[in-house]
Design a protein around this motif. Structure first.
Motif, PDB file in Angstrom:
ATOM      1  N   MET A   9       0.833  -1.214   0.000  1.00 46.24           N
ATOM      2  CA  MET A   9       0.000   0.000   0.000  1.00 46.24           C
ATOM      3  C   MET A   9       0.861   1.256   0.000  1.00 46.24           C
ATOM      4  N   LYS A  10       1.937   1.238   0.756  1.00 44.31           N
ATOM      5  CA  LYS A  10       2.842   2.390   0.792  1.00 44.31           C
ATOM      6  C   LYS A  10       3.479   2.613  -0.582  1.00 44.31           C
ATOM      7  N   ALA A  11       3.880   1.530  -1.242  1.00 44.58           N
ATOM      8  CA  ALA A  11       4.491   1.641  -2.572  1.00 44.58           C
ATOM      9  C   ALA A  11       3.490   2.196  -3.580  1.00 44.58           C
ATOM     10  N   ALA A  12       2.273   1.673  -3.550  1.00 43.07           N
ATOM     11  CA  ALA A  12       1.245   2.151  -4.482  1.00 43.07           C
ATOM     12  C   ALA A  12       0.938   3.623  -4.240  1.00 43.07           C
ATOM     13  N   ALA A  13       0.784   3.979  -2.979  1.00 44.80           N
ATOM     14  CA  ALA A  13       0.488   5.381  -2.653  1.00 44.80           C
ATOM     15  C   ALA A  13       1.608   6.297  -3.131  1.00 44.80           C
ATOM     16  N   ALA A  14       2.845   5.885  -2.926  1.00 42.96           N
ATOM     17  CA  ALA A  14       3.984   6.704  -3.371  1.00 42.96           C
ATOM     18  C   ALA A  14       3.967   6.887  -4.884  1.00 42.96           C
ATOM     19  N   LEU A  15       3.698   5.824  -5.601  1.00 40.86           N
ATOM     20  CA  LEU A  15       3.660   5.923  -7.066  1.00 40.86           C
ATOM     21  C   LEU A  15       2.488   6.779  -7.531  1.00 40.86           C
ATOM     22  N   TRP A  16       1.329   6.583  -6.920  1.00 38.53           N
ATOM     23  CA  TRP A  16       0.138   7.330  -7.345  1.00 38.53           C
ATOM     24  C   TRP A  16       0.164   8.787  -6.917  1.00 38.53           C
ATOM     25  N   THR A  17       1.047   9.171  -6.038  1.00 39.12           N
ATOM     26  CA  THR A  17       1.153  10.598  -5.711  1.00 39.12           C
ATOM     27  C   THR A  17       1.967  11.348  -6.753  1.00 39.12           C
ATOM     28  N   ARG A  18       2.682  10.594  -7.575  1.00 39.60           N
ATOM     29  CA  ARG A  18       3.547  11.220  -8.591  1.00 39.60           C
ATOM     30  C   ARG A  18       3.098  10.980 -10.025  1.00 39.60           C
ATOM     31  N   ARG A  19       2.294   9.952 -10.232  1.00 40.65           N
ATOM     32  CA  ARG A  19       1.935   9.561 -11.598  1.00 40.65           C
ATOM     33  C   ARG A  19       0.449   9.271 -11.704  1.00 40.65           C
ATOM     34  N   TRP A  20      -0.054   9.356 -12.926  1.00 34.70           N
ATOM     35  CA  TRP A  20      -1.446   9.042 -13.185  1.00 34.70           C
ATOM     36  C   TRP A  20      -1.700   7.574 -12.867  1.00 34.70           C
ATOM     37  N   TYR A  21      -2.902   7.289 -12.391  1.00 33.89           N
ATOM     38  CA  TYR A  21      -3.320   5.936 -12.027  1.00 33.89           C
ATOM     39  C   TYR A  21      -3.059   4.949 -13.165  1.00 33.89           C
ATOM     40  N   ASP A  22      -3.467   5.304 -14.366  1.00 34.86           N
ATOM     41  CA  ASP A  22      -3.315   4.407 -15.522  1.00 34.86           C
ATOM     42  C   ASP A  22      -1.857   4.154 -15.890  1.00 34.86           C
ATOM     43  N   ASP A  23      -0.978   5.050 -15.510  1.00 35.50           N
ATOM     44  CA  ASP A  23       0.443   4.912 -15.846  1.00 35.50           C
ATOM     45  C   ASP A  23       1.205   4.016 -14.863  1.00 35.50           C
ATOM     46  N   VAL A  24       0.547   3.623 -13.788  1.00 38.90           N
ATOM     47  CA  VAL A  24       1.181   2.771 -12.785  1.00 38.90           C
ATOM     48  C   VAL A  24       0.610   1.355 -12.945  1.00 38.90           C
ATOM     49  N   THR A  25       1.483   0.407 -13.219  1.00 35.79           N
ATOM     50  CA  THR A  25       1.051  -0.983 -13.378  1.00 35.79           C
ATOM     51  C   THR A  25       1.260  -1.758 -12.078  1.00 35.79           C
ATOM     52  N   GLY A  88      -1.875  17.424  -0.540  1.00 30.97           N
ATOM     53  CA  GLY A  88      -2.708  18.212  -1.449  1.00 30.97           C
ATOM     54  C   GLY A  88      -2.426  17.976  -2.928  1.00 30.97           C
ATOM     55  N   ASP A  89      -1.151  17.878  -3.288  1.00 36.02           N
ATOM     56  CA  ASP A  89      -0.824  17.653  -4.699  1.00 36.02           C
ATOM     57  C   ASP A  89      -1.344  16.290  -5.163  1.00 36.02           C
ATOM     58  N   ALA A  90      -1.183  15.276  -4.326  1.00 42.79           N
ATOM     59  CA  ALA A  90      -1.693  13.946  -4.661  1.00 42.79           C
ATOM     60  C   ALA A  90      -3.220  13.964  -4.722  1.00 42.79           C
ATOM     61  N   ASN A  91      -3.860  14.667  -3.784  1.00 43.31           N
ATOM     62  CA  ASN A  91      -5.324  14.771  -3.808  1.00 43.31           C
ATOM     63  C   ASN A  91      -5.803  15.419  -5.100  1.00 43.31           C
ATOM     64  N   ALA A  92      -5.130  16.484  -5.512  1.00 45.81           N
ATOM     65  CA  ALA A  92      -5.512  17.166  -6.750  1.00 45.81           C
ATOM     66  C   ALA A  92      -5.300  16.251  -7.963  1.00 45.81           C
ATOM     67  N   LEU A  93      -4.199  15.512  -7.968  1.00 47.50           N
ATOM     68  CA  LEU A  93      -3.932  14.575  -9.066  1.00 47.50           C
ATOM     69  C   LEU A  93      -5.000  13.495  -9.115  1.00 47.50           C
ATOM     70  N   TRP A  94      -5.342  12.931  -7.961  1.00 49.14           N
ATOM     71  CA  TRP A  94      -6.373  11.894  -7.934  1.00 49.14           C
ATOM     72  C   TRP A  94      -7.724  12.467  -8.330  1.00 49.14           C
ATOM     73  N   THR A  95      -8.071  13.629  -7.836  1.00 50.68           N
ATOM     74  CA  THR A  95      -9.363  14.231  -8.139  1.00 50.68           C
ATOM     75  C   THR A  95      -9.520  14.489  -9.637  1.00 50.68           C
TER      76      THR A  95
END
Length: 183
Positions: A9-25, A88-95
């Protein structure tokens, strides 16, 4: 087993805070966590299940970090900014991905509900008891404390944290229904 789950979960969260969901496999996540893709699947069922787990974890952490005394606007804003400055940056990216990713839409709906409950708690002293006036006041407080307003001030306009916090305090003070009712 719990340590592995937490690491994924920590690894996924770290990746998704920097990259689009679809870009993370799942492979990216597995590599980041130091596990196999099958381990990720065994624990979460797939990417959507993992996204739900990460969102739940983030929501519970946000709840803990946003402790503030009822009615203390300065403390409320400070607690909110502590959270937004970290996430906040990750929240904005996810939103920005709500319309494309069902797991993110579910997480965002949950987060909106939590934010509303938090607003009802910390502004309990100023909200009308019930009815349309309460809904109106909650909507104003929600808009004044939304992550996108933080993003606008901090990222888009480049305000310092101090100036952005002052702006939010001023906005919250100006929408206090107790003051408007007497005007």
């Amino acid at each position: 087993m719990e340590a592995t789950r937490a690491r994924v979960m920590k690894a996924a969260a770290a990746l998704w805070t920097r990259r689009w969901y679809d870009d993370v496999t799942l492979q990216h996540i597995a590599d980041e966590a130091g596990v196999s893709v099958q381990t990720v699947v065994n624990h979460f069922g797939g990417k959507d299940g993992l996204a739900d787990a990460v969102a739940d974890r983030a929501a519970s952490q946000a709840e803990v970090s946003r402790q503030a005394p009822v009615g203390d606007v300065a403390a409320i804003v400070a607690a909110l900014f502590e959270d937004y400055e970290r996430h906040g940056d990750a929240n904005a990216l996810w939103t920005a991905q709500i319309d494309r990713v069902p797991a993110i839409a579910r997480a965002a709906a949950h987060a909106r509900g939590q934010h509303r409950e938090w607003l009802e708690r910390v502004f309990a002293d100023r909200l009308p008891a019930s009815g349309p006036a309460r809904e109106h006041a909650l909507n104003l407080h929600y808009a004044a404390t939304d992550v996108y307003l933080w993003k606008l001030w901090r990222r888009d306009l480049g305000l310092s944290r101090e100036d952005a916090e002052r702006a939010m305090r001023d906005l919250l003070t100006s929408i206090d229904p107790r003051k408007r009712d007497h005007e």
